[in-house]
Enzyme design. Structure first.
Site, PDB file in Angstrom:
ATOM      1  N   TYR A   1      15.720  30.215   7.641  1.00 56.71           N
ATOM      2  CA  TYR A   1      14.456  31.033   8.248  1.00 56.71           C
ATOM      3  C   TYR A   1      14.503  30.990   9.885  1.00 56.71           C
ATOM      4  CZ  TYR A   1      12.424  30.553   3.401  1.00 56.71           C
ATOM      5  OH  TYR A   1      12.252  30.568   2.201  1.00 56.71           O
TER       6      TYR A   1
ATOM      7  N   LYS B   1       1.002  -1.152  -0.002  1.00 56.00           N
ATOM      8  CA  LYS B   1       0.044  -0.119   0.024  1.00 56.00           C
ATOM      9  C   LYS B   1       0.706   1.086  -0.117  1.00 56.00           C
ATOM     10  CE  LYS B   1      -0.364  -0.193   5.034  1.00 56.00           C
ATOM     11  NZ  LYS B   1      -1.164  -0.498   6.147  1.00 56.00           N
TER      12      LYS B   1
END
Ligand SMILES: *Cc1c(COP(=O)(O)O)cnc(C)c1O
Length: 400
Positions: free
Chosen positions: A282, A51
């Protein structure tokens, strides 16, 4: 990774140089892991759980290798995933277990896809079978304590009765009973696994009392496969371990003779000299302690590198460094702790994988998550490069 990589399967090629970014998928390791689990689980069968694009590793490619290495079943969450496997020509028995009212049950029945059933799905599936005049193959799912889907024990009797009623005229065939464990990855909680296992056996007995005759009882995920042989029953559903990741905190894959399959790699995109007290990325959450060089790694959260993985390890050209400052969308920086230009632009970088020895679980620890999430979220912008596929096939041939 094996030193032997043919030019067709190598992550580098003479004409293009190193891949800019790659999740390198080692199929020899994948085949090895499937063989390892087969030897642990036998005589139980192995369902390769593929999956979510094989936990980010590439569903079709991984399914092919797993089947060649002896997995006799494929497992996915969604019918749409199972249909992709069929479209790729994979005819291996396949089970899908998470449905909505929009699930194309008719397509699943047409393609011979087995369906997990927890309750409401049963009549919708039988209706599709009636329309197509073809029996639907069903695995009834009992909730043994996880509390997600799965039929609550109080409603199990009624579900079995209804299934027997639909099986009599041949609309469905109940081929399996299954459940999913909640705490198998915490070995000290063995009594809770015992309780789930007991509830499971009771549920199978009740199904049999309704005249159902499920050939496949399956309960074990990777941690139960590795730690609880009494849960193997007729089949194990092996997911994360197949990709060479350990489901246990504090125990690496080598404990279980499993080999990591994915390496997340790139090359150094810049290397520049900066003064002491330079703010990095940042928010200036990192400042250089001294004049130093900063290396730029061109992978960021758009590529699945978690923004929260402060100080995660990064291997650059033979040495391990730490993420320095905020991880951004496309990139992050690494303090190389030297003023010398020892590392050239283009040098190999590995976030995790066998070459560096860094485990996906170290990134998971840094980010406050689990290794499953690290590999599964590697972004679509990162090409999967499949290596050692021929070696994996050859190894499989020799074992047969
Ligand atoms: C994902 C999943 C598995 C595989 O779990 P792992 O811990 O990765 O082995 C097995 N069964 C079900 C129902 C699942 O959803």
């Amino acid at each position: 990774m094996s030193a032997e990589t043919s030019s067709s399967s190598s992550p580098t090629s003479a004409s293009h140089g190193p891949a800019e970014r790659a999740a390198v998928i080692d199929h020899a390791a994948l085949a090895h892991n499937v063989n390892t689990v087969r030897s642990w689980a036998q005589p139980a069968q192995v369902m390769a759980v593929v999956k979510a694009d094989a936990y980010g590793h590439g569903m079709i490619e991984c399914a092919r290798t797993a089947v060649a290495a002896g997995a006799t079943w494929l497992g996915v969450a969604h019918v749409s995933e199972a249909l992709q496997l069929r479209e790729a020509g994979l005819t291996t028995p396949t089970l899908a277990w998470l449905h909505t009212s929009g699930t194309p049950f008719g397509r699943a029945v047409e393609e011979g896809i087995d369906l997990g059933v927890s309750g409401w799905e049963l009549d919708a599936i039988a209706e599709a079978a009636r329309r197509l005049e073809r029996p639907a193959r069903v695995h009834l799912k009992i909730d043994t304590g996880l509390g997600r889907n799965g039929c609550p024990p109080e409603e199990w009797d009624a579900l079995c009765a209804r299934a027997a009623e639909l099986q009599r005229p041949g609309l469905i065939r109940v081929v399996g009973v299954f459940s999913h464990l909640a705490v198998a990855d915490e070995p000290e909680r063995e009594h809770e696994v015992d309780a789930a296992l007991n509830r499971f056996h009771d549920a199978v007995a009740l199904a049999r009392s309704h005249g159902l005759d499920p050939d496949l009882r399956h309960l074990a995920n990777t941690p139960a496969t590795l730690a609880r042989p009494d849960t193997h029953l007729d089949m194990v559903r092996f997911g994360v371990g197949m990709y060479g990741l350990s489901p246990f905190a504090g125990e690496g894959p080598e404990t279980f003779n499993l080999r990591p399959v994915m390496s997340l790699t790139t090359t150094l995109a810049a290397n520049k000299l900066v003064p002491a007290n330079q703010g990095v990325s940042y928010g200036y959450r990192y400042r250089t302690g001294a004049a130093t060089r900063l290396g730029l790694v061109p992978l960021g959260y758009a590529d699945g590198v978690p923004r929260t993985a402060d100080e995660a390890p990064v291997w650059i050209d033979g040495r391990t460094y730490r993420v320095s400052g905020r991880i951004a969308m496309d990139q992050f920086m690494v303090d190389l702790h030297t003023e010398e230009q020892e590392i050239q632009v283009g040098a190999p970088v590995e976030l995790f994988g066998p070459r560096s020895g860094i485990l996906a679980s170290e990134w998971a620890d840094a980010a406050g998550t689990i290794n499953y999430e690290i590999v599964t979220r590697v972004g679509a912008r990162v090409p999967r490069i499949h290596v050692n596929r021929e070696a994996a096939r050859r190894g499989a041939e020799e074992k047969k």
